[in-house]
Motif scaffolding. Sequence first.
Motif, mmCIF file in Angstrom:
data_model
loop_
_atom_site.group_PDB
_atom_site.id
_atom_site.type_symbol
_atom_site.label_atom_id
_atom_site.label_comp_id
_atom_site.label_asym_id
_atom_site.label_seq_id
_atom_site.Cartn_x
_atom_site.Cartn_y
_atom_site.Cartn_z
ATOM 1 N N VAL A 1 29.138 9.319 23.107
ATOM 2 C CA VAL A 1 27.883 8.994 22.416
ATOM 3 C C VAL A 1 27.826 7.490 22.166
ATOM 4 C CG1 VAL A 1 26.608 9.331 20.250
ATOM 5 C CG2 VAL A 1 27.730 11.277 21.371
ATOM 6 N N HIS A 2 26.628 6.895 22.324
ATOM 7 C CA HIS A 2 26.494 5.441 22.232
ATOM 8 C C HIS A 2 25.889 4.938 20.933
ATOM 9 C CE1 HIS A 2 26.450 6.504 26.581
ATOM 10 N NE2 HIS A 2 27.444 5.629 26.543
ATOM 11 N N TYR A 3 25.151 5.795 20.251
ATOM 12 C CA TYR A 3 24.609 5.375 18.967
ATOM 13 C C TYR A 3 24.406 6.590 18.074
ATOM 14 C CZ TYR A 3 19.901 6.798 20.570
ATOM 15 O OH TYR A 3 18.814 7.499 21.035
ATOM 16 N N VAL A 4 24.361 6.319 16.782
ATOM 17 C CA VAL A 4 24.220 7.386 15.795
ATOM 18 C C VAL A 4 23.149 6.984 14.800
ATOM 19 C CG1 VAL A 4 26.058 6.426 14.332
ATOM 20 C CG2 VAL A 4 25.498 8.842 14.148
ATOM 21 N N TRP A 5 22.441 7.979 14.299
ATOM 22 C CA TRP A 5 21.372 7.751 13.317
ATOM 23 C C TRP A 5 21.658 8.648 12.117
ATOM 24 C CZ3 TRP A 5 15.617 6.899 14.920
ATOM 25 C CH2 TRP A 5 14.809 6.726 13.785
ATOM 26 N N PHE A 6 22.016 8.030 10.994
ATOM 27 C CA PHE A 6 22.162 8.767 9.743
ATOM 28 C C PHE A 6 20.858 8.650 8.957
ATOM 29 C CE2 PHE A 6 26.665 7.444 10.436
ATOM 30 C CZ PHE A 6 27.226 8.711 10.517
ATOM 31 N N HIS A 7 20.254 9.785 8.612
ATOM 32 C CA HIS A 7 19.113 9.742 7.700
ATOM 33 C C HIS A 7 19.332 10.750 6.586
ATOM 34 C CE1 HIS A 7 17.270 13.340 9.714
ATOM 35 N NE2 HIS A 7 17.835 12.822 10.774
ATOM 36 N N THR A 8 18.835 10.416 5.422
ATOM 37 C CA THR A 8 19.084 11.271 4.267
ATOM 38 C C THR A 8 18.105 12.431 4.235
ATOM 39 O OG1 THR A 8 17.700 9.845 2.874
ATOM 40 C CG2 THR A 8 20.060 9.389 2.917
ATOM 41 N N THR B 1 30.507 -3.483 11.486
ATOM 42 C CA THR B 1 31.367 -4.636 11.745
ATOM 43 C C THR B 1 32.607 -4.276 12.553
ATOM 44 O OG1 THR B 1 32.696 -4.369 9.725
ATOM 45 C CG2 THR B 1 30.656 -5.644 9.528
ATOM 46 N N LYS B 2 32.868 -2.977 12.770
ATOM 47 C CA LYS B 2 34.156 -2.612 13.358
ATOM 48 C C LYS B 2 34.110 -1.533 14.417
ATOM 49 C CE LYS B 2 36.877 -0.311 10.494
ATOM 50 N NZ LYS B 2 37.613 0.083 9.274
ATOM 51 N N MET B 3 33.062 -0.698 14.472
ATOM 52 C CA MET B 3 33.064 0.438 15.379
ATOM 53 C C MET B 3 32.186 0.168 16.602
ATOM 54 S SD MET B 3 35.039 2.619 13.842
ATOM 55 C CE MET B 3 34.728 4.269 14.431
ATOM 56 N N PRO B 4 32.675 0.471 17.812
ATOM 57 C CA PRO B 4 31.902 0.239 19.032
ATOM 58 C C PRO B 4 30.878 1.342 19.305
ATOM 59 C CG PRO B 4 34.037 1.118 19.615
ATOM 60 C CD PRO B 4 34.040 0.943 18.116
ATOM 61 N N ILE B 5 30.006 1.550 18.337
ATOM 62 C CA ILE B 5 28.915 2.517 18.456
ATOM 63 C C ILE B 5 27.740 1.956 17.671
ATOM 64 C CG2 ILE B 5 29.717 3.880 16.455
ATOM 65 C CD1 ILE B 5 28.720 6.397 17.961
ATOM 66 N N LEU C 1 31.162 -2.512 22.274
ATOM 67 C CA LEU C 1 30.020 -1.629 22.504
ATOM 68 C C LEU C 1 29.342 -1.972 23.829
ATOM 69 C CD1 LEU C 1 28.045 0.563 21.715
ATOM 70 C CD2 LEU C 1 26.846 -1.095 20.257
ATOM 71 N N ALA C 2 29.177 -3.271 24.111
ATOM 72 C CA ALA C 2 28.568 -3.683 25.375
ATOM 73 C C ALA C 2 29.395 -3.199 26.563
ATOM 74 C CB ALA C 2 28.426 -5.202 25.406
ATOM 75 N N THR C 3 30.709 -3.269 26.433
ATOM 76 C CA THR C 3 31.589 -2.797 27.500
ATOM 77 C C THR C 3 31.412 -1.305 27.726
ATOM 78 O OG1 THR C 3 33.215 -4.530 27.028
ATOM 79 C CG2 THR C 3 33.986 -2.591 28.252
ATOM 80 N N ARG C 4 31.345 -0.555 26.629
ATOM 81 C CA ARG C 4 31.116 0.889 26.742
ATOM 82 C C ARG C 4 29.808 1.169 27.469
ATOM 83 N NH1 ARG C 4 30.421 4.284 22.031
ATOM 84 N NH2 ARG C 4 30.615 5.890 23.620
ATOM 85 N N MET C 5 28.747 0.472 27.077
ATOM 86 C CA MET C 5 27.442 0.697 27.701
ATOM 87 C C MET C 5 27.490 0.384 29.197
ATOM 88 S SD MET C 5 25.387 1.720 25.222
ATOM 89 C CE MET C 5 23.686 1.318 25.616
ATOM 90 N N LEU C 6 28.145 -0.701 29.563
ATOM 91 C CA LEU C 6 28.218 -1.095 30.974
ATOM 92 C C LEU C 6 29.012 -0.101 31.804
ATOM 93 C CD1 LEU C 6 28.770 -4.944 30.590
ATOM 94 C CD2 LEU C 6 26.809 -3.835 31.692
ATOM 95 N N LEU C 7 30.093 0.426 31.243
ATOM 96 C CA LEU C 7 30.970 1.307 31.993
ATOM 97 C C LEU C 7 30.513 2.763 31.996
ATOM 98 C CD1 LEU C 7 34.486 -0.058 30.903
ATOM 99 C CD2 LEU C 7 33.238 -0.542 33.024
ATOM 100 N N GLU C 8 29.794 3.176 30.940
ATOM 101 C CA GLU C 8 29.536 4.605 30.752
ATOM 102 C C GLU C 8 28.112 5.033 31.097
ATOM 103 O OE1 GLU C 8 30.549 5.453 26.708
ATOM 104 O OE2 GLU C 8 32.641 4.837 26.932
ATOM 105 N N THR C 9 27.188 4.103 31.290
ATOM 106 C CA THR C 9 25.796 4.489 31.495
ATOM 107 C C THR C 9 25.298 4.058 32.868
ATOM 108 O OG1 THR C 9 24.920 2.448 30.499
ATOM 109 C CG2 THR C 9 25.309 4.304 29.029
ATOM 110 N N ASP C 10 24.280 4.771 33.329
ATOM 111 C CA ASP C 10 23.618 4.441 34.574
ATOM 112 C C ASP C 10 23.006 3.042 34.474
ATOM 113 O OD1 ASP C 10 22.203 5.671 37.167
ATOM 114 O OD2 ASP C 10 20.710 4.540 36.026
ATOM 115 N N LYS C 11 23.217 2.215 35.479
ATOM 116 C CA LYS C 11 22.794 0.813 35.400
ATOM 117 C C LYS C 11 21.278 0.685 35.337
ATOM 118 C CE LYS C 11 27.008 -0.590 35.440
ATOM 119 N NZ LYS C 11 27.593 0.775 35.329
ATOM 120 N N ARG C 12 20.573 1.551 36.038
ATOM 121 C CA ARG C 12 19.109 1.498 35.980
ATOM 122 C C ARG C 12 18.616 1.899 34.589
ATOM 123 N NH1 ARG C 12 15.352 5.419 37.414
ATOM 124 N NH2 ARG C 12 13.268 4.633 37.950
ATOM 125 N N ALA C 13 19.234 2.925 34.017
ATOM 126 C CA ALA C 13 18.870 3.341 32.663
ATOM 127 C C ALA C 13 19.174 2.236 31.660
ATOM 128 C CB ALA C 13 19.606 4.624 32.283
#
Length: 396
Positions: A211-218, A249-253, A5-17
């Motif tokens: 997409v970098h994160y997901v929010w499931f709400h009921t 434990t397993k998904m890079p999101i 996940l950290a690798t995805r964030m570093l490669l896919e997002t603006d560094k200032r953001a």
Amino acid sequence: MVARLATRMLLETDKRALWKFAYNFGFKGMRSVQKYKKRLKEGVYFPPFLFISIINSCQLRCQGCWVDVASPRQMIPLGELDKLITDAKRHGNSYFGILGGEPFMHPGLLELLGRHPDCYFQIFTNGQLITDEVAKKLRRLGNATPLISIEGSEVVSNERRGGKDVLNKTLAGVENCVNNKLIVGVASSICQTNYDLVSEDWLNRLIEMGVHYVWFHTYRVVGPEPSPELALTPDQVVSIRRFIVEMRTKMPIGIVEPYWDDRGQALCPMSTGVSHHIGPSGAIEPCPIIQFATENIHDGPDVYQLMSKSEFLDDFRRTSAEATRGCVVLERPDLVRDLVHRHSAGDTTQRGTALAELDRLEPRGSQHSPGAEIPEKQWLYRFAKKHWYFGFGAYT
């Protein structure tokens, strides 16, 4: 998982953001919670996280929506929003959830973000107004993450959101955000018609989309047209919790859910005092789905004084926590009604029917399932929840 996940964030997002996210949200957010814990020792409740519905208007008409989206426009003016955030910052707050209606319909939203570069904003949106130009502005600002609602397939999305071509329009907003290297989230209100989103296939698709994160709400059975047939069963809610714990434990999101602590015990952000809500009229409410208040940000002193001295909020937190670790509105609507009457709290809706809607609610289960607790397995989530997001002594 963390490394990927950290690798995805570093490669896919603006560094200032990414820096703004790490510092304004991460470091300063943890500091906000520490200040909150310190205040609690003095018997002072002021939440480290504020959620603000800045406008009621929206171009969609979602099933079960509790916001008066079809009523005349009601919004908090930019000057009042600026003051509100400035006042909260004086007490250590740095993170603000921005809701609607549809927040991007507020003409001052982007200017508000620009006035507070030392804060971090999570914008709860349907994504349809995020053009390439808007996404570019968000990238330049760097201090906001769009959390975009997706409710399922095209058919389900049209039905749930009350519009046409909803999914494609929303996905266009997601694409604009991803192309401009924003930190992008997707939220889904899980109910009977889109339960299939609780799957590895869906998470993999989101990862492929960028997409970098997901929010499931009921799904919450509230509002003028609550649609109880969409409500999940208690077993389904437990299954969602189990799915979240395993996927962490397993998904890079990133997977967000503020409804359980590190031991898998249910909690309510309102009952613990970690967050409260301010509606588009300026009303200070326990949470977004409880549309009653005794204070308003327009009443006089700053928001810190109004919230920390509110007898209504104090009684709401205490009564709710004594009744359940779950959602008091779903489980005990009678208690909510009693609290409203006890404090002569005003109906903060434009429709003026919130009390009647409460009277019609039938008690049902929420995330509180004693004996079915599922503790966190992933070490980072477990550590973060244990130290910065837990019951704060609210439950006996």
